[in-house]
Design a protein around this motif. Structure first.
Motif, mmCIF file in Angstrom:
data_model
loop_
_atom_site.group_PDB
_atom_site.id
_atom_site.type_symbol
_atom_site.label_atom_id
_atom_site.label_comp_id
_atom_site.label_asym_id
_atom_site.label_seq_id
_atom_site.Cartn_x
_atom_site.Cartn_y
_atom_site.Cartn_z
ATOM 1 N N LYS A 6 0.839 -1.203 0.000
ATOM 2 C CA LYS A 6 0.000 0.000 0.000
ATOM 3 C C LYS A 6 0.880 1.261 0.000
ATOM 4 O O LYS A 6 0.627 2.219 -0.736
ATOM 5 C CB LYS A 6 -0.914 -0.031 1.240
ATOM 6 C CG LYS A 6 -1.872 1.112 1.332
ATOM 7 C CD LYS A 6 -3.061 0.931 0.430
ATOM 8 C CE LYS A 6 -3.906 2.173 0.395
ATOM 9 N NZ LYS A 6 -4.942 2.131 -0.631
ATOM 10 N N SER A 10 0.989 4.184 -2.867
ATOM 11 C CA SER A 10 0.290 5.419 -2.535
ATOM 12 C C SER A 10 1.187 6.643 -2.697
ATOM 13 O O SER A 10 2.334 6.640 -2.249
ATOM 14 C CB SER A 10 -0.221 5.324 -1.101
ATOM 15 O OG SER A 10 -1.027 6.404 -0.836
ATOM 16 N N ILE A 14 -1.280 8.060 3.995
ATOM 17 C CA ILE A 14 -2.387 7.122 4.229
ATOM 18 C C ILE A 14 -2.924 7.324 5.650
ATOM 19 O O ILE A 14 -2.166 7.658 6.561
ATOM 20 C CB ILE A 14 -1.835 5.681 4.109
ATOM 21 C CG1 ILE A 14 -1.477 5.371 2.668
ATOM 22 C CG2 ILE A 14 -2.784 4.653 4.677
ATOM 23 C CD1 ILE A 14 -0.672 4.100 2.541
ATOM 24 N N ALA A 44 -6.817 3.116 5.219
ATOM 25 C CA ALA A 44 -6.315 1.928 4.521
ATOM 26 C C ALA A 44 -6.292 0.734 5.464
ATOM 27 O O ALA A 44 -6.439 -0.408 5.029
ATOM 28 C CB ALA A 44 -4.916 2.200 3.999
ATOM 29 N N VAL A 297 2.214 7.686 6.719
ATOM 30 C CA VAL A 297 0.920 7.315 7.312
ATOM 31 C C VAL A 297 0.644 8.220 8.509
ATOM 32 O O VAL A 297 1.582 8.658 9.183
ATOM 33 C CB VAL A 297 0.974 5.850 7.844
ATOM 34 C CG1 VAL A 297 -0.338 5.441 8.477
ATOM 35 C CG2 VAL A 297 1.349 4.873 6.749
#
Ligand code: FAD
Length: 317
Positions: A6, A10, A14, A44, A297
């Motif tokens: 991910k 990305s 996130i 996510a 993140v």
């Protein structure tokens, strides 16, 4: 999807959330009630914490006390399955060493693999409520690095029972915990990071940090980790501080500093709403600063105040 996949795909930061299973007897609706609105921000991942059993003394009808083991917050695996089903989100269960034999851990990993869980957060866990220091299960792990090693071994298709030949391989992406202000038991930050490095060298793929209220701790930590050769993503863990009890409870339990300004503002707040507002503004400022630095993140710790997190996210995105 794996956290690492991910992150590689990305282009922007996130969102990730962390929830606690409800206390035994409460319905899973309490989780949905907290999460429903937050799904607007398309997290996510949703992490689900694990809470080990506690020994308590219960009074028997004859007046004597008996020691019994209870789990106040069971359901981590079931909640992960329910969240994946309801929200089509990747749930990340926390796995701990405390109270688990290696065999029980292996069986839990098999369950999670069959459920389609792709990521696990591998932790040691804290000392049990009736113990002063962490005491490993007699057939379990002493530190999280050993748990990482066990997960990697299963990812390679090697099971504890030696007669299992050509065993099916699991495929877990492994997260571990990191402490920007050092773990409470670590003699110093460098030693703690060297222990973190060992977890990475053994196969962990990313780090989620303990909460912090001063971003400098996070930035310094990431720099020191990089200097010492820890090169995996380091996700900042964030929590709104929204009540007076937390001013002393959070530093004591989590070994983190509450900055003077935040401390004074909460201390002098007159109402619950004012505390929420202060906590939200502080968190918002932290997030804006972290976003400027392109953190991979934003991981929001606990949803005891989902409305505060919602308001912060609404202003950010
Ligand atoms: P470890 O990595 O094993 O480290 C523990 C201590 O031992 C550290 O001081 C470290 O420096 C030292 N150390 C590590 N390896 C070695 C070694 N080989 N030799 C000597 N010393 C070593 N707890 C729960 O019970 N359930 C949860 O769901 C949960 N979720 C968490 C999520 C996050 C993101 C974080 C940051 C913490 C979470 N915790 C949870 C708390 C965690 O279990 C405790 O902080 C625990 O005390 C340490 O766990 P760890 O995995 O960091 O341990």
């Amino acid at each position: 999807m794996k956290v690492t996949e991910k992150l590689a795909k990305s282009e922007k930061t996130i969102i990730s959330l962390e929830i606690l299973p409800p206390t035994k007897g409460k319905s899973i609706e309490s989780i949905y009630n907290n999460l429903d609105a937050l799904m607007e921000f398309k997290p996510a991942f949703v992490n689900v914490t694990y809470h080990r059993a506690e020994q308590v003394y219960k009074k028997r009808p004859d007046g004597n006390f008996e020691r019994v083991e209870i789990r106040k917050r069971p359901g981590t695996v079931g909640i992960c399955a329910a969240l994946m089903n309801k929200y089509n989100v990747d749930a990340i269960p926390h796995l701990i060493c405390g109270g688990f034999s290696k065999e029980e851990t292996e069986n839990a990993l098999i369950d999670l693999h069959f459920l389609g869980v792709k990521n696990v957060l591998a932790l040691r866990g804290d000392a049990a409520a009736n113990e002063k220091f962490f005491v490993p299960h007699p057939h379990g792990h002493k530190y999280a690095d050993e748990l990482v090693q066990q997960i990697v071994t299963l990812n390679n298709g090697q099971y504890m029972e030696e007669d299992i030949i050509d065993g099916g391989k699991t495929d877990f992406c492994i997260g571990v915990a990191g402490y920007p202000e050092k773990h409470s038991e670590a003699p110093n930050l460098k030693t703690d990071i060297l222990h973190l490095k060992r977890k990475i060298e053994l196969g962990a793929n990313y780090v989620t940090t303990q909460m912090f209220f001063n971003n400098e701790h996070y930035f310094n930590y990431v720099n020191k980790c990089r200097e010492l050769g820890v090169n995996v993503p380091i996700m900042p863990g964030l929590k709104p501080l929204t009540n007076k009890n937390q001013l002393t409870m959070i530093p004591r339990i989590f070994n983190v500093e509450v900055p003077e300004d935040l401390y004074n503002e909460i201390l002098n707040a007159k109402t619950v709403e004012a505390c929420d507002q202060i906590g939200a503004e502080w968190l918002l400022a932290q997030c804006r600063d972290l976003l400027k630095q392109n953190v991979p993140v934003l991981h929001f710790y606990t949803l005891s105040k989902p409305n505060v997190i919602y308001n912060v996210l609404k202003q950010l995105f």
